[in-house]
Enzyme design. Sequence first.
Site, short mmCIF file in Angstrom:
data_model
loop_
_atom_site.label_atom_id
_atom_site.label_comp_id
_atom_site.label_asym_id
_atom_site.label_seq_id
_atom_site.Cartn_x
_atom_site.Cartn_y
_atom_site.Cartn_z
N THR A 32 19.14 -43.31 21.51
CA THR A 32 20.43 -44.16 21.37
C THR A 32 20.63 -42.31 20.68
O THR A 32 20.12 -41.64 19.97
CB THR A 32 20.79 -44.64 20.76
OG1 THR A 32 20.37 -44.60 19.19
CG2 THR A 32 19.89 -45.81 21.25
N ASP A 57 26.82 -44.44 18.55
CA ASP A 57 27.06 -43.67 16.60
C ASP A 57 27.56 -44.11 15.78
O ASP A 57 27.73 -45.69 15.30
CB ASP A 57 29.28 -43.51 16.04
CG ASP A 57 29.62 -42.84 15.24
OD1 ASP A 57 28.98 -42.96 14.69
OD2 ASP A 57 31.01 -42.06 15.71
N ASN A 84 16.98 -43.11 12.44
CA ASN A 84 16.96 -41.40 12.60
C ASN A 84 17.71 -40.50 12.54
O ASN A 84 17.60 -39.59 11.88
CB ASN A 84 15.36 -40.68 13.52
CG ASN A 84 15.45 -39.34 13.42
OD1 ASN A 84 15.14 -38.91 13.12
ND2 ASN A 84 16.53 -39.16 14.80
N SER A 135 13.67 -40.93 6.06
CA SER A 135 13.49 -41.00 4.82
C SER A 135 13.55 -39.12 4.80
O SER A 135 14.31 -38.65 5.69
CB SER A 135 13.60 -41.50 3.92
OG SER A 135 13.53 -40.94 2.64
N TYR A 149 22.79 -35.26 -0.21
CA TYR A 149 21.85 -35.68 0.65
C TYR A 149 20.17 -36.48 -0.09
O TYR A 149 20.32 -37.24 0.30
CB TYR A 149 21.12 -34.60 1.60
CG TYR A 149 20.45 -34.92 2.16
CD1 TYR A 149 21.03 -34.57 3.89
CD2 TYR A 149 19.05 -34.43 2.23
CE1 TYR A 149 19.46 -35.36 4.48
CE2 TYR A 149 18.04 -34.19 3.45
CZ TYR A 149 18.33 -35.10 4.47
OH TYR A 149 17.50 -35.10 5.31
N LYS A 153 19.10 -40.76 0.70
CA LYS A 153 17.81 -40.67 0.82
C LYS A 153 16.83 -42.23 0.09
O LYS A 153 16.38 -42.67 0.74
CB LYS A 153 17.18 -39.65 1.55
CG LYS A 153 17.44 -38.62 2.37
CD LYS A 153 17.20 -39.54 4.10
CE LYS A 153 17.50 -38.42 5.47
NZ LYS A 153 17.26 -39.32 6.63
N THR A 184 13.37 -29.55 13.15
CA THR A 184 14.39 -30.20 13.26
C THR A 184 15.87 -28.87 13.30
O THR A 184 15.41 -27.74 13.34
CB THR A 184 14.62 -31.08 13.45
OG1 THR A 184 15.06 -31.05 12.20
CG2 THR A 184 13.02 -31.93 12.61
#
Length: 278
Positions: A32, A57, A84, A135, A149, A153, A184
């Site tokens: 997704t 979304d 994720n 996380s 951020y 987390k 990433t």
Amino acid sequence: MSKVWFVTGAGSGIGAATARAALKAGDRVVATGRNLDKVHNALSDVAGDRLAFVELDVTKEAQAKAAVEAAIKAFGRIDVFVNNAGYSLLGNFEELSTTEIEGLIATNFYGVMYVMRAVLPVMRKQRSGRIINVSSLAGIVGFKHCGAYSAAKFAVEGLSASVAQEVEPFGIRIVAVEPGFFRTDLLDSNNAKYAGSTIEDYAAEGKAEAMWSGYHGTQQGDPAKLGDVLVKIAEMDNPPKQFVAGSDALAVVKPTLEARLEELRAYEGVSRSTDGSF
């Protein structure tokens, strides 16, 4: 037995790598993402009847429920859910706008919550399931420029630890994964968001973008290897409640936790002094 995976943020990074690893293991995957073209492009070379694509979304609760329903329609069940999807917002806390912080929380925390709430009834009915909440090292350790951020987390960590106790009787296990620096798109210039520098007192420290952007593309962690490890974790009867991913993350987390224990011991007497008498 072949498993069915449901992966959010499958268009790149850890999400795409995990989808690939699950397919390589012979499992089926519902991949997704908010931008479905991006997900298709990321996984085009492994597309087949064991891979389904669903638009999602995560900030939209109704869409989360619809995506889970589409997954059940495609493959009949969900055995492993990988939460994720997310992005980074970096900068001095005072220089972040409320709108920016709320947007980050909407994706990085409420998005996790919405999809979990959609998936849990399916897993309760099955009396089995694995939820892997991605996380971050920043969910254990605070870093400069990471206030918002880290807050998101840390919230994911608390959610994971608490809900794990509620759903364990139904055969559901929840794992919070704390990756260190992985290659990433988290710090890619097209994805990472930075606060504008507006407060003169912080100017001498330099801009957050100058500090963090240089890490992009040079991170030590390999998403493909992490994907393989997550497949192994999904196979475990009793997976870890927390999994620190990467030697760089371990090098930071271990001394941090040890320092917290030392501080706890140093103030143990003061802590006990707050007890009342009955």
